[in-house]
Write an enzyme that holds these catalytic residues in place. Structure first.
Site, mmCIF file in Angstrom:
data_model
loop_
_atom_site.group_PDB
_atom_site.id
_atom_site.type_symbol
_atom_site.label_atom_id
_atom_site.label_comp_id
_atom_site.label_asym_id
_atom_site.label_seq_id
_atom_site.Cartn_x
_atom_site.Cartn_y
_atom_site.Cartn_z
ATOM 1 C CD GLN A 165 -3.049 1.057 2.109
ATOM 2 O OE1 GLN A 165 -3.164 0.106 2.866
ATOM 3 N NE2 GLN A 165 -3.882 2.068 2.114
ATOM 4 C CG PHE A 166 1.527 3.925 -3.576
ATOM 5 C CD1 PHE A 166 1.691 5.295 -3.701
ATOM 6 C CD2 PHE A 166 0.442 3.319 -4.180
ATOM 7 C CE1 PHE A 166 0.779 6.050 -4.430
ATOM 8 C CE2 PHE A 166 -0.466 4.056 -4.912
ATOM 9 C CZ PHE A 166 -0.301 5.431 -5.034
ATOM 10 C CB THR A 167 -1.947 5.352 -0.061
ATOM 11 O OG1 THR A 167 -2.452 4.199 0.605
ATOM 12 C CG2 THR A 167 -2.369 5.357 -1.528
#
Length: 145
Positions: free
Chosen positions: A78-80
């Protein structure tokens, strides 16, 4: 490297209508590699998470690890988690690792956690994933290495 842990009764991840990973009881681990991260950060997080005592013992106290309860982990990229919300109303993600580095560290982290004795299933890096979970507690813990 950043990780958001959720103690779960169960969780699953679906891509294009197909369930590709599931876990429970145990942990849902959302992960993000940051610029400059290396395998050392992944090693540290995997070792720490495998021993983190956030599951209830017989007295109802958080005193057992995921390994102690015979649990498993669902690891989802989850790059967010790299979001910078300090300015404006649109988060920036420039501190996240490149997709190539992020994928390599995500896969390395999942393998390292498995080598620590935790059964691991994963999502699909870069895919549009649907994650379902039943948070137990709720217990949600932020970690960074």
């Amino acid at each position: 490297m950043r990780a958001l842990l959720q103690r779960i009764s169960h969780a699953s991840v679906t891509v294009e209508g197909e369930k590709i990973g599931q876990s429970g009881p145990g942990l849902l681990i959302l992960t993000c590699a940051m610029q400059g991260d290396s395998e050392a950060q992944a090693d540290h997080l995997a070792a720490k998470i495998s021993k983190l005592r956030i599951f209830k013992d017989e007295a109802g106290k958080m005193n057992k690890s995921v390994k102690d309860i015979g649990g498993s982990a669902l690891v989802v990229s989850q790059f967010t988690l790299a979001a910078d919300t300090s300015r404006g109303n649109r988060p920036g993600f420039s501190t996240a690792a490149s997709p190539e580095d992020g994928k390599a560290l995500y896969e390395y982290f999942a393998a390292k956690l498995a080598s620590e004795g935790v059964p691991v299933e994963t999502g699909e890096f870069g895919a549009d994933m649907k994650v379902e979970l039943l948070n137990d507690g709720p217990v949600t813990i932020w970690m960074e290495a």
